[in-house]
Write a protein that holds these residues in place. Structure first.
Motif, PDB file in Angstrom:
ATOM      1  N   UNK A  37       0.812  -1.231   0.000  1.00 52.50           N
ATOM      2  CA  UNK A  37       0.000   0.000   0.000  1.00 52.50           C
ATOM      3  C   UNK A  37       0.844   1.281   0.000  1.00 52.50           C
ATOM      4  N   UNK A  38       2.116   1.174   0.395  1.00 47.30           N
ATOM      5  CA  UNK A  38       2.980   2.349   0.439  1.00 47.30           C
ATOM      6  C   UNK A  38       4.105   2.223  -0.591  1.00 47.30           C
ATOM      7  N   UNK A  39       4.468   3.312  -1.197  1.00 43.89           N
ATOM      8  CA  UNK A  39       5.628   3.302  -2.093  1.00 43.89           C
ATOM      9  C   UNK A  39       6.894   3.249  -1.230  1.00 43.89           C
ATOM     10  N   UNK A  40       8.031   2.937  -1.866  1.00 41.15           N
ATOM     11  CA  UNK A  40       9.281   2.904  -1.103  1.00 41.15           C
ATOM     12  C   UNK A  40       9.570   4.276  -0.492  1.00 41.15           C
ATOM     13  N   UNK A  41       9.209   5.343  -1.209  1.00 40.01           N
ATOM     14  CA  UNK A  41       9.415   6.696  -0.682  1.00 40.01           C
ATOM     15  C   UNK A  41       8.536   6.952   0.538  1.00 40.01           C
ATOM     16  N   UNK A 235      22.126   6.165  10.282  1.00 44.52           N
ATOM     17  CA  UNK A 235      22.320   5.566   8.957  1.00 44.52           C
ATOM     18  C   UNK A 235      21.256   6.032   7.971  1.00 44.52           C
ATOM     19  N   UNK A 236      20.040   6.122   8.465  1.00 51.00           N
ATOM     20  CA  UNK A 236      18.923   6.477   7.590  1.00 51.00           C
ATOM     21  C   UNK A 236      19.089   7.872   6.982  1.00 51.00           C
ATOM     22  N   UNK A 237      19.685   8.788   7.724  1.00 48.68           N
ATOM     23  CA  UNK A 237      19.876  10.148   7.219  1.00 48.68           C
ATOM     24  C   UNK A 237      20.936  10.188   6.111  1.00 48.68           C
ATOM     25  N   UNK A 238      21.974   9.367   6.253  1.00 46.52           N
ATOM     26  CA  UNK A 238      22.985   9.295   5.201  1.00 46.52           C
ATOM     27  C   UNK A 238      22.410   8.675   3.925  1.00 46.52           C
ATOM     28  N   UNK A 239      21.558   7.645   4.110  1.00 45.80           N
ATOM     29  CA  UNK A 239      20.896   7.035   2.954  1.00 45.80           C
ATOM     30  C   UNK A 239      19.994   8.053   2.264  1.00 45.80           C
ATOM     31  N   UNK A 240      19.239   8.791   3.074  1.00 44.65           N
ATOM     32  CA  UNK A 240      18.348   9.817   2.526  1.00 44.65           C
ATOM     33  C   UNK A 240      19.145  10.891   1.780  1.00 44.65           C
ATOM     34  N   UNK A 241      20.275  11.308   2.346  1.00 39.65           N
ATOM     35  CA  UNK A 241      21.085  12.369   1.760  1.00 39.65           C
ATOM     36  C   UNK A 241      21.715  11.952   0.440  1.00 39.65           C
ATOM     37  N   UNK A 242      22.255  10.736   0.385  1.00 46.63           N
ATOM     38  CA  UNK A 242      23.028  10.322  -0.784  1.00 46.63           C
ATOM     39  C   UNK A 242      22.237   9.513  -1.808  1.00 46.63           C
ATOM     40  N   UNK A 245      14.794   8.915  -0.382  1.00 48.71           N
ATOM     41  CA  UNK A 245      13.811   8.304   0.524  1.00 48.71           C
ATOM     42  C   UNK A 245      13.421   6.902   0.089  1.00 48.71           C
ATOM     43  N   UNK A 246      13.416   6.644  -1.226  1.00 51.09           N
ATOM     44  CA  UNK A 246      13.064   5.309  -1.725  1.00 51.09           C
ATOM     45  C   UNK A 246      14.034   4.255  -1.226  1.00 51.09           C
ATOM     46  N   UNK A 247      15.327   4.569  -1.282  1.00 55.77           N
ATOM     47  CA  UNK A 247      16.346   3.631  -0.795  1.00 55.77           C
ATOM     48  C   UNK A 247      16.212   3.428   0.708  1.00 55.77           C
TER      49      UNK A 247
END
Length: 315
Positions: A37-41, A235-242, A245-247
């Protein structure tokens, strides 16, 4: 006496395991619903909000609920001291929650951060600290079965609301967050009834000295909590930055596998805190602490090895 403390630790661990496994199993079964029901983002966005909340909560209340467990267990036979601790800490949590919610909401509005989600930060900061405060006090006064059931109750309510809001009403991230908000509200009401607010809360037991004692214990726990958050959440903020949100959404789902071990450690910790506080003043505490640590280390090694064997074919 030696057998009794191990028996009590094992008994409490079993109770917490039953309560937590029921709720965790339901939560695990809900993952396909979220990914459908939710997209990866979307999933990445809500995971980021929950990660940020895990940092804000100890800052908002100065971790005072952690101190409540320690002092209530110490004074469990002194009803007046227990009432002082609960009344003082509860009023402090309420006032700090309101203040923190207002400040965070204004900051998010000014800097245009988490646009569209500001109101959820406000609501979670108003409700979640009170819910967690009540559950900590319930555990301290020996309501371990009710504490365990609360976890199942929250998950059933969250799951039911998820089906309603995500599947039927198709509300997306709003439905997801409202589901968990509803679960925290239900938990607050249930635990309020369990601990008997009328019995333990009265403004005549409000004590400045008690507040100082609680904060002296709890304040050093804040940097400790922040360091754990940096290890687990940053970790999540580095993933979001680089990457985006999908990743982060993909990472959040993948993280469910190692979270299995964390779940068991957290379950055991709920029982261990009670035993650790109760045995702290006894002479044989060092031998008890050492034995329990050795058993926990062995479990972690074997459990982690088992997950490593199955993780690749499972994924």
């Amino acid at each position: 006496m030696t057998e009794n403390k191990y028996k009590k630790l094992a008994s409490n661990t079993l109770i917490f395991t039953i309560g937590n496994l029921g709720s965790k199993l339901i939560a695990l079964l809900m993952v396909p619903l979220y990914t459908y029901t939710l997209t990866t983002k979307d999933y990445g966005d809500v995971d980021l909000l929950q990660t940020t909340m895990s940092l804000l909560l100890p800052l908002a209340t100065l971790s005072i609920s952690q101190a409540v467990m320690r002092f209530v267990l110490r004074d469990i036979k002194d009803e007046t001291e227990v009432k002082k601790t609960f009344t003082t800490s509860t009023l402090f949590v309420l006032l700090m929650s309101i203040l923190s919610a207002g400040i965070v909401y204004l900051i998010l509005k000014i800097f245009h951060a988490y646009e569209g989600m500001e109101v959820y930060f406000l609501l979670f900061l108003l409700v979640q600290p009170v819910s967690e405060h009540f559950t900590q006090f319930a555990r301290a006064i020996g309501k371990v079965k009710e504490f365990a059931f609360n976890g199942i109750l929250m998950t059933i309510i969250a799951a039911g609301l998820n089906v309603l809001l995500l599947v039927n009403l198709k509300m997306g991230t709003s439905g997801y967050l409202l589901s968990f908000l509803g679960a925290f509200i239900a938990s607050t009401l249930y635990m309020g009834a369990v601990i008997n607010l009328k019995k333990h809360f009265s403004l005549k037991f409000l004590s400045k000295e008690t507040l100082k004692e609680l904060l002296k214990f709890s304040t050093p726990l804040i940097p400790n909590g922040i360091m754990w958050w940096l290890i687990n959440g940053s970790t999540r903020y580095f993933i979001l930055l680089f990457i985006g949100a999908g990743a982060n959404g993909i990472f959040a789902v993948a993280n469910k596998i190692p979270a299995i071990m964390t779940m068991f450690v957290n379950i055991f910790s709920q029982a261990w805190q009670i035993s650790a506080y109760e045995e702290y003043t006894k002479e044989e505490r060092s031998a008890f602490y050492t034995k329990v640590f050795q058993l926990q280390a062995q479990f972690l090694f074997l459990g982690g090895s088992a997950i490593l064997v199955i993780v690749k074919p499972l994924l």
